[in-house]
Design an enzyme around this catalytic site. Sequence first.
Site, PDB file in Angstrom:
ATOM      1  N   ASP A 163       0.703  -1.189   0.140  1.00  0.00           N
ATOM      2  CA  ASP A 163       0.121  -0.001   0.055  1.00  0.00           C
ATOM      3  C   ASP A 163       0.869   1.314  -0.051  1.00  0.00           C
ATOM      4  OD1 ASP A 163       0.920  -0.474   2.369  1.00  0.00           O
ATOM      5  OD2 ASP A 163      -0.988  -0.775   3.358  1.00  0.00           O
ATOM      6  N   ASN A 185      -7.597  -2.199  14.071  1.00  0.00           N
ATOM      7  CA  ASN A 185      -9.053  -2.230  13.560  1.00  0.00           C
ATOM      8  C   ASN A 185      -9.400  -3.570  12.733  1.00  0.00           C
ATOM      9  OD1 ASN A 185      -8.171  -1.481  11.285  1.00  0.00           O
ATOM     10  ND2 ASN A 185      -9.298   0.387  11.083  1.00  0.00           N
ATOM     11  N   GLU A 222      -9.872  -1.328   5.066  1.00  0.00           N
ATOM     12  CA  GLU A 222     -10.505  -0.865   6.284  1.00  0.00           C
ATOM     13  C   GLU A 222     -11.669  -1.890   6.436  1.00  0.00           C
ATOM     14  OE1 GLU A 222      -8.675   0.872   8.387  1.00  0.00           O
ATOM     15  OE2 GLU A 222      -8.430   2.670   7.756  1.00  0.00           O
ATOM     16  N   HIS A 277      -7.501  -4.145  10.169  1.00  0.00           N
ATOM     17  CA  HIS A 277      -7.318  -4.045   8.641  1.00  0.00           C
ATOM     18  C   HIS A 277      -6.171  -4.927   8.174  1.00  0.00           C
ATOM     19  CE1 HIS A 277      -4.847  -0.268   9.406  1.00  0.00           C
ATOM     20  NE2 HIS A 277      -3.877  -0.967   9.337  1.00  0.00           N
TER      21      HIS A 277
HETATM   22  C1  GLP Z   1      -0.710   0.142   8.539  1.00  0.00           C
HETATM   23  C2  GLP Z   1      -0.177  -0.389   7.216  1.00  0.00           C
HETATM   24  C3  GLP Z   1      -0.184  -1.860   7.046  1.00  0.00           C
HETATM   25  C4  GLP Z   1       0.406  -2.587   8.530  1.00  0.00           C
HETATM   26  C5  GLP Z   1      -0.524  -2.261   9.421  1.00  0.00           C
HETATM   27  C6  GLP Z   1       0.053  -2.507  10.969  1.00  0.00           C
HETATM   28  O1  GLP Z   1      -1.453   0.903   8.805  1.00  0.00           O
HETATM   29  N1  GLP Z   1      -1.159   0.103   6.275  1.00  0.00           N
HETATM   30  O2  GLP Z   1       0.726  -2.374   5.939  1.00  0.00           O
HETATM   31  O3  GLP Z   1       0.678  -3.763   8.370  1.00  0.00           O
HETATM   32  O4  GLP Z   1      -1.350  -0.876   9.314  1.00  0.00           O
HETATM   33  O5  GLP Z   1       0.803  -1.527  11.368  1.00  0.00           O
HETATM   34  P1  GLP Z   1       1.914  -1.622  12.474  1.00  0.00           P
HETATM   35  O6  GLP Z   1       2.848  -2.835  12.327  1.00  0.00           O
HETATM   36  O7  GLP Z   1       2.707  -0.321  12.449  1.00  0.00           O
HETATM   37  O8  GLP Z   1       1.036  -1.993  13.610  1.00  0.00           O
END
Ligand code: GLP
Length: 246
Positions: A72, A140, A147, A142
């Site tokens: 992403d 949440n 989302e 995702h």
């Molecule tokens: C983010 C990214 C994801 C990531 C997830 C968890 O917003 N879009 O690619 O895997 O949420 O993030 P984190 O590892 O910082 O908790």
Amino acid sequence: MEIRVFPSVDEAVLEAADMVERFISGAGPVLGLAAGATMKPLYAELARRHNQPEPARRCADSRIGLRAYLLDEYVGLGPDDQRSFRNTLMCEFARPVGLAEENVCGPRASEVDLAQECERYEASIREAQVGIQLLGIGVNGHIGFNEPGSPLDSATRVVELSEQTREANSQVFAPDPVPAQAITQGIGTILSAGQLLLLAFGNHKAAPVQQALEGPITPRVPASAIRMHSCATVILDAAAASKLSG
Ligand code: GLP
């Protein structure tokens, strides 16, 4: 789906690094990269292994054809913007393992025609056929930036980020606001990878992990879709696994 729980993040990361290292040491590997705090220790471990002297060094580099595809990207950030996922993953993973810029592919989220860019990126991922897709999980539920409410068969597209997600990522952008939109591989795109490897660490991930792994498979919890995949592995530390019943 295989769920593996480790007492600590360090032990979990070593196992994940072994899996990724085995994969990228093969011929022509295509690795799906995720950004986020969860992945940092994994990329650091892969870089550490890569920089060991031969013959201990087994981590692949561009010489044997490793290519990486991003999950992403924030809309509006160019590839040189320090806060872009592309730049982050070049710094955290690609450069330290000797992977050249042109072998790291991602959605060009500063394009004028974003819909066309999403189509281009979706087609290029489908053609490349990601072998292992790394995934984190949002608080949440995702995956990528899919989302809650994202269709389970969705393709690469522009999405609106929830307030919760923007808040979780605000540190990187402060004092500026987090972009309101992103381009993300869809859930259907993610499921097209040969293997999924989801990592989650810490108490703050315990609830979404429990919902994703033990609740219904539903667009309300996008990460629950990984259970539709025939080859998904989940690596957790004890804290992230603390709400699982099994
Ligand atoms: C983010 C990214 C994801 C990531 C997830 C968890 O917003 N879009 O690619 O895997 O949420 O993030 P984190 O590892 O910082 O908790």
